[in-house]
Scaffold this active site. Structure first.
Site, mmCIF file in Angstrom:
data_model
loop_
_atom_site.group_PDB
_atom_site.id
_atom_site.type_symbol
_atom_site.label_atom_id
_atom_site.label_comp_id
_atom_site.label_asym_id
_atom_site.label_seq_id
_atom_site.Cartn_x
_atom_site.Cartn_y
_atom_site.Cartn_z
ATOM 1 N N HIS A 1 0.813 -1.214 0.000
ATOM 2 C CA HIS A 1 0.000 0.000 0.000
ATOM 3 C C HIS A 1 0.852 1.271 0.000
ATOM 4 C CE1 HIS A 1 -3.534 -2.594 1.655
ATOM 5 N NE2 HIS A 1 -3.423 -2.650 0.347
ATOM 6 N N HIS B 1 -7.740 -7.830 -8.034
ATOM 7 C CA HIS B 1 -8.118 -8.693 -6.900
ATOM 8 C C HIS B 1 -8.343 -7.749 -5.722
ATOM 9 C CE1 HIS B 1 -6.057 -11.411 -9.653
ATOM 10 N NE2 HIS B 1 -6.600 -12.442 -9.021
ATOM 11 N N SER C 1 -6.614 -1.736 -0.797
ATOM 12 C CA SER C 1 -6.120 -1.021 -1.979
ATOM 13 C C SER C 1 -7.218 -0.178 -2.644
ATOM 14 C CB SER C 1 -5.485 -1.995 -2.968
ATOM 15 O OG SER C 1 -6.310 -3.119 -3.209
ATOM 16 N N GLU D 1 -13.538 -8.420 -8.093
ATOM 17 C CA GLU D 1 -13.483 -9.315 -6.927
ATOM 18 C C GLU D 1 -14.368 -10.509 -7.229
ATOM 19 O OE1 GLU D 1 -11.777 -9.687 -3.945
ATOM 20 O OE2 GLU D 1 -13.036 -11.459 -3.795
ATOM 21 N N ASP E 1 -13.612 -12.524 -12.601
ATOM 22 C CA ASP E 1 -12.266 -13.069 -12.430
ATOM 23 C C ASP E 1 -11.241 -11.995 -12.818
ATOM 24 O OD1 ASP E 1 -9.805 -14.350 -12.817
ATOM 25 O OD2 ASP E 1 -10.788 -16.240 -13.317
ATOM 26 N N GLY E 2 -10.386 -11.663 -11.882
ATOM 27 C CA GLY E 2 -9.413 -10.592 -12.112
ATOM 28 C C GLY E 2 -8.453 -10.892 -13.258
ATOM 29 N N ASP F 1 -3.071 -8.493 -7.210
ATOM 30 C CA ASP F 1 -2.797 -8.901 -5.828
ATOM 31 C C ASP F 1 -3.600 -10.156 -5.473
ATOM 32 O OD1 ASP F 1 -2.050 -8.848 -3.157
ATOM 33 O OD2 ASP F 1 -3.503 -7.285 -2.618
HETATM 34 N N1 SAM Z 1 -5.885 -5.940 -3.106
HETATM 35 C C1 SAM Z 1 -6.521 -6.024 -1.793
HETATM 36 C C2 SAM Z 1 -5.904 -5.002 -0.891
HETATM 37 O O1 SAM Z 1 -4.715 -4.709 -1.020
HETATM 38 O O2 SAM Z 1 -6.631 -4.459 -0.054
HETATM 39 C C3 SAM Z 1 -6.382 -7.396 -1.183
HETATM 40 C C4 SAM Z 1 -6.746 -8.503 -2.082
HETATM 41 S S1 SAM Z 1 -6.624 -10.105 -1.387
HETATM 42 C C5 SAM Z 1 -4.921 -10.364 -1.217
HETATM 43 C C6 SAM Z 1 -7.042 -11.097 -2.760
HETATM 44 C C7 SAM Z 1 -8.503 -11.040 -3.155
HETATM 45 O O3 SAM Z 1 -8.652 -11.677 -4.416
HETATM 46 C C8 SAM Z 1 -9.443 -11.765 -2.217
HETATM 47 O O4 SAM Z 1 -10.445 -10.881 -1.808
HETATM 48 C C9 SAM Z 1 -10.045 -12.906 -3.054
HETATM 49 O O5 SAM Z 1 -11.399 -13.158 -2.761
HETATM 50 C C10 SAM Z 1 -9.900 -12.335 -4.441
HETATM 51 N N2 SAM Z 1 -9.817 -13.309 -5.527
HETATM 52 C C11 SAM Z 1 -9.347 -14.571 -5.530
HETATM 53 N N3 SAM Z 1 -9.320 -15.077 -6.774
HETATM 54 C C12 SAM Z 1 -9.779 -14.090 -7.586
HETATM 55 C C13 SAM Z 1 -9.956 -13.973 -8.990
HETATM 56 N N4 SAM Z 1 -9.648 -14.985 -9.815
HETATM 57 N N5 SAM Z 1 -10.425 -12.818 -9.477
HETATM 58 C C14 SAM Z 1 -10.726 -11.772 -8.670
HETATM 59 N N6 SAM Z 1 -10.584 -11.817 -7.330
HETATM 60 C C15 SAM Z 1 -10.103 -12.957 -6.801
#
Ligand code: SAM
Length: 285
Positions: free
Chosen positions: A18, A41, A102, A120, A145-146, A166
């Site tokens: 961050h 993500h 983030s 997400e 899907d990210g 992320d």
């Molecule tokens: N970027 C956020 C932050 O810094 O505050 C934290 C993100 S966390 C490490 C990862 C997130 O990705 C989780 O909320 C999870 O549910 C989500 N996630 C997992 N697989 C994913 C995908 N294929 N596409 C989008 N989101 C996904």
């Protein structure tokens, strides 16, 4: 999908990610032209550190908890100001109850002309993310899907952008998936600034991961890593790293100030260490 970021919000890995995210957004603001932040993500966007989940692990105590009320050297204070001010703005009565993920951090730093796209996949986390940005015309949260979004949403129509990637690294092959998906995204949007997060832990294929980026032959790839402890005796996270593609020309110098400071503040044992180097870039030129 078992991963929930609420258990980890504000930990030492979030601090590095961050703090750098805030530097990157601030850099993009040096030109008036609008830009977009794509957070592939996103998590839920805003975390309550007094919640049962966050209290259960208490990870933030060894992360942002070690920094927020600390006196800082002037050069560090100015570099961390965008990040720490965003946290303080969420906690106007002092203390540390709310921590920006983030999305909230990036959003708080945007100007009127800039936009934020959030992906997400977890259904419940998406609902909460969506609620946290309800009515915000500069932000769009999508249940997608990210990795797909990284391809489908690039290049942004603003033609300037920052892409934060992320993922939770809970699946086998996530390091390779990151390289491959980044390579595809870069072909579509080679002028974007990319910030890719990865975990450091015992047995992680870090050398292959770095080599795979080097083999892409992309001109500017910077790497920053912070380990807060040795990895020999543990299976958990010992540190984290960021791959930054097309970094601002000032970033390496800033990291050379920030990383030693973060190492000193966040170290959990004598094996704490940091690295900052070009995977491809200035020194190869
Ligand atoms: N970027 C956020 C932050 O810094 O505050 C934290 C993100 S966390 C490490 C990862 C997130 O990705 C989780 O909320 C999870 O549910 C989500 N996630 C997992 N697989 C994913 C995908 N294929 N596409 C989008 N989101 C996904």
């Amino acid at each position: 999908m078992n991963y929930r970021h609420i258990y980890h919000a504000g930990n030492f890995a979030d601090v590095l990610k961050h703090a750098v995210l805030a530097r990157l957004v601030e850099y993009l603001k040096q030109k008036d032209k609008a830009f977009r932040v794509l957070d592939t993500h996103a998590g839920i966007g805003l975390y309550d550190l007094s919640s049962e989940e966050a209290q259960k692990t208490g990870e933030w105590l060894d992360g942002i908890g070690r920094l927020i009320d600390e006196p800082l050297p002037a050069n560090v204070a100015s570099l961390l100001a965008p990040y720490l001010d965003a946290i303080k703005a969420l906690n106007p009565d002092g203390g540390l109850t709310y921590y920006p993920g983030s999305p909230k951090l990036a959003r708080g730093l945007l100007r009127l002309q800039d936009r934020l796209s959030l992906m997400e996949l977890h259904p419940a986390d998406f609902e909460e993310l969506h609620r946290n940005f309800d009515g915000d015309f500069q932000t769009r949260a999508t249940h997608l899907d990210g990795w797909l979004a990284m391809n489908a949403h690039l290049p942004p129509k603003e033609k300037r952008g920052l892409i934060l990637v992320d993922p939770p690294f809970e699946l086998e092959g996530e390091y390779r998936r990151m390289v491959d998906n980044f390579a595809k995204a870069y072909r579509k949007f080679p002028t974007g600034v990319y910030c890719l997060w990865y975990p450091l832990k015992n047995g992680a294929p870090i050398r292959e991961f770095h080599n795979a980026f080097a083999e892409l032959e992309i001109p500017k790839i910077l790497c920053a890593e912070l380990s807060v402890k040795g990895d020999r005796d543990s299976t958990g996270l010992s540190g984290s790293g960021l791959i930054i593609v097309n970094p601002p020309y000032t970033l390496k110098g800033e990291l050379e100030i920030l990383l030693p400071f973060l190492e000193e503040k966040l170290a959990q044992d004598r094996f704490a260490n940091t690295r900052c180097f070009w995977i491809r870039g200035e020194e190869q030129a």
